[in-house]
Design a protein around this motif. Structure first.
Motif, PDB file in Angstrom:
ATOM      1  N   THR A 279       0.777   2.512  15.431  1.00 53.92           N
ATOM      2  CA  THR A 279       2.114   2.090  16.036  1.00 53.92           C
ATOM      3  C   THR A 279       2.230   0.501  15.820  1.00 53.92           C
ATOM      4  N   PRO A 280       3.029  -0.149  16.362  1.00 56.17           N
ATOM      5  CA  PRO A 280       2.954  -1.507  16.097  1.00 56.17           C
ATOM      6  C   PRO A 280       1.666  -2.166  16.400  1.00 56.17           C
ATOM      7  N   GLN A 281       0.960  -1.519  17.348  1.00 54.15           N
ATOM      8  CA  GLN A 281      -0.163  -2.413  17.800  1.00 54.15           C
ATOM      9  C   GLN A 281      -1.397  -1.696  17.139  1.00 54.15           C
ATOM     10  N   ILE A 282      -1.104  -0.612  16.534  1.00 62.74           N
ATOM     11  CA  ILE A 282      -2.438   0.115  15.762  1.00 62.74           C
ATOM     12  C   ILE A 282      -2.236   0.186  14.273  1.00 62.74           C
ATOM     13  N   SER A 283      -2.791  -0.531  13.363  1.00 71.95           N
ATOM     14  CA  SER A 283      -2.458  -0.660  12.028  1.00 71.95           C
ATOM     15  C   SER A 283      -3.882  -0.056  11.283  1.00 71.95           C
ATOM     16  N   THR A 284      -3.383   0.465  10.156  1.00 69.01           N
ATOM     17  CA  THR A 284      -4.662   0.823   9.349  1.00 69.01           C
ATOM     18  C   THR A 284      -4.972   0.364   8.028  1.00 69.01           C
ATOM     19  N   VAL A 285      -4.038  -0.699   8.052  1.00 66.24           N
ATOM     20  CA  VAL A 285      -4.397  -1.859   7.011  1.00 66.24           C
ATOM     21  C   VAL A 285      -5.909  -2.428   7.018  1.00 66.24           C
ATOM     22  N   PRO A 286      -6.857  -2.296   6.127  1.00 71.62           N
ATOM     23  CA  PRO A 286      -7.816  -2.758   6.312  1.00 71.62           C
ATOM     24  C   PRO A 286      -7.992  -4.275   6.538  1.00 71.62           C
ATOM     25  N   LEU A 287      -9.050  -4.433   7.212  1.00 68.70           N
ATOM     26  CA  LEU A 287      -9.376  -5.941   7.819  1.00 68.70           C
ATOM     27  C   LEU A 287      -9.140  -6.971   6.930  1.00 68.70           C
ATOM     28  N   GLU A 288      -9.741  -6.703   5.514  1.00 63.94           N
ATOM     29  CA  GLU A 288      -9.825  -7.692   4.711  1.00 63.94           C
ATOM     30  C   GLU A 288      -8.418  -8.095   3.965  1.00 63.94           C
ATOM     31  N   GLN A 289      -7.555  -7.096   3.892  1.00 62.26           N
ATOM     32  CA  GLN A 289      -6.425  -7.178   3.442  1.00 62.26           C
ATOM     33  C   GLN A 289      -5.424  -7.809   4.705  1.00 62.26           C
ATOM     34  N   GLN A 290      -5.433  -7.387   5.934  1.00 62.29           N
ATOM     35  CA  GLN A 290      -4.859  -8.154   7.163  1.00 62.29           C
ATOM     36  C   GLN A 290      -5.174  -9.597   7.082  1.00 62.29           C
TER      37      GLN A 290
END
Ligand SMILES: Cc1cc2nc3c(=O)[nH]c(=O)nc-3n(C[C@H](O)[C@H](O)[C@H](O)COP(=O)(O)OP(=O)(O)OC[C@H]3O[C@@H](n4cnc5c(N)ncnc54)[C@H](O)[C@@H]3O)c2cc1C
Ligand code: FES
Length: 343
Positions: free
Chosen positions: A264-275
């Motif tokens: 969702t807009p609040q739940i991302s699966t992009v890895p923490l490092e990348q974010q």
């Protein structure tokens, strides 16, 4: 090769051997946990001899002046007479006033210290289960806002202290805690500077404390908090952080859930490092706080440095686990100390 004098015994140390390792080899029950100079549970005092500088890294000046040092990072070059610390000088009592499960595995513990307790949100303290078994936990509370100390405790399978805090400790119990330490806290003076707060698991505790402290002190620059979790169940205080972002236009909350069952807009699966790299564009001038898993911290530090961040602007607290849960067991304690990359 050098030696130490402890308990009127002369103990020979091997080349490069630490005071802690030498004492454990002689079956002394010396408190310790991380064995990497981070947690400060192995504090001892030298009453004669020269303490290597590295054995006092991170200690308050008052402790340094009194000869305190970290036994796990002390390799004496000349003979050193050492004693265990006077526990009551460094420890104080605190009453458990509230226990709340924030997720399946994370317990929020609120403590009321018996005396004035000085700390900055984001620092950590040691909770002692016994006189010699203690673990570090980070402070999510803010001294000026909260009349309690708040800790977030993740249950570790077979973990001695975390399971004791989850299962045995009850409201009204009195715990022994040690003075707060660590340099992961908000530093006033550059209110417009952008701040990145990134952490995994209960690494959220110090990051929330730092964010709340920054907002309290009138920070106007953008503050981005990224909480990394493996599964949805591992996210906690999610709604409270969404609310905080609604209340403060400069505060931005991101999630990184590797195995999210939905996005969702609040739940991302992009890895923490990348974010972190995506959020902190041109990180040269950013102030950066990293807390939680050691590998995450070391990896992210490297990436942010390559992207242009200054190591002087990166503050980190790796949640290093204990090396040996039974320090008197000669079969299990190694003679080597883990080293964590320092910022
Ligand atoms: C500076 C600092 C701040 C910390 N802040 C927090 C905090 O705010 N909240 C929090 O929950 N913890 C925090 N920790 C970790 C905490 O100090 C303990 O290491 C943790 O609670 C486990 O202790 P235990 O006695 O339950 O497990 P132990 O009995 O020490 O360990 C049992 C086994 O699990 C391993 N182990 C320990 N930790 C982990 C881990 N994270 N993952 C996998 N295996 C592990 C140990 O090596 C051992 O083999 C922090 C650590 C440091 C150094
Ligand atoms: S600092 Fe020495 S055991 Fe953690």
């Amino acid at each position: 090769m050098s030696h130490i004098i402890f308990d009127d015994q002369r103990i020979e140390l091997d080349e490069g051997q630490t005071v802690l390792s030498g004492l454990l080899d002689h079956h002394y029950d010396i408190p310790n946990s991380c064995r990497s100079g981070v947690c400060q549970t192995c504090l001892m005092q030298a009453v004669d001899g020269e303490i290597p500088e590295i054995a006092q890294v991170g200690l308050k000046d008052t402790l340094k002046a009194q000869g305190y040092f970290l036994a796990c990072s002390c390799v004496p070059q000349t003979p050193l007479r050492v004693v265990t610390t006077q526990a009551d000088v460094l420890r104080c009592s605190a009453t458990v006033i509230n226990q709340t499960l924030l997720s399946k595995n994370v317990l929020r513990l609120r403590l009321k210290p018996e005396h004035t307790y000085e700390y900055r949100a984001g620092q950590y303290l040691t909770v002692w289960k016994t006189a010699t078994i203690g673990r570090s936990y980070s402070l999510a509370s803010v001294a000026e806002l909260d009349d309690f100390l708040e800790l977030h405790i993740r249950r570790i399978p077979n973990g001695i202290v975390s399971n004791w805090l989850h299962d045995t400790v009850k409201t009204g119990d009195i715990l022994q805690i040690q003075a707060a330490t660590g340099n992961c806290f908000y530093i006033p003076g550059s209110p417009e500077q952008k701040i990145l707060l990134a952490g995994t698991g209960t690494g959220l505790a110090p990051l929330i404390g730092i964010a709340r402290d920054a907002l309290l002190q009138g920070h106007t620059g953008d503050i981005h908090l990224i909480h990394g979790a493996t599964q949805m169940d591992d996210l906690y205080l999610h709604q409270a952080l969404l609310d905080m972002a609604m209340q403060h236009h400069q505060f931005h909350y991101h999630t990184s859930v590797l195995q999210a069952d939905h996005v969702t807009p609040q739940i991302s699966t992009v890895p923490l490092e990348q974010q972190s790299i995506d959020v902190a564009v041109n990180p040269a001038d950013w102030r950066i706080y990293l807390c939680g898993d050691v590998n995450m911290i070391n990896g992210l530090k490297r990436k942010l440095f390559i992207a242009g961040a200054s190591m002087n602007n990166i503050y980190s607290d790796p949640f290093v686990g204990s090396v040996d849960t039974n320090p008197t067991n000669p079969d299990t304690h190694p003679n080597i100390d883990i080293k964590v990359e320092q910022a």
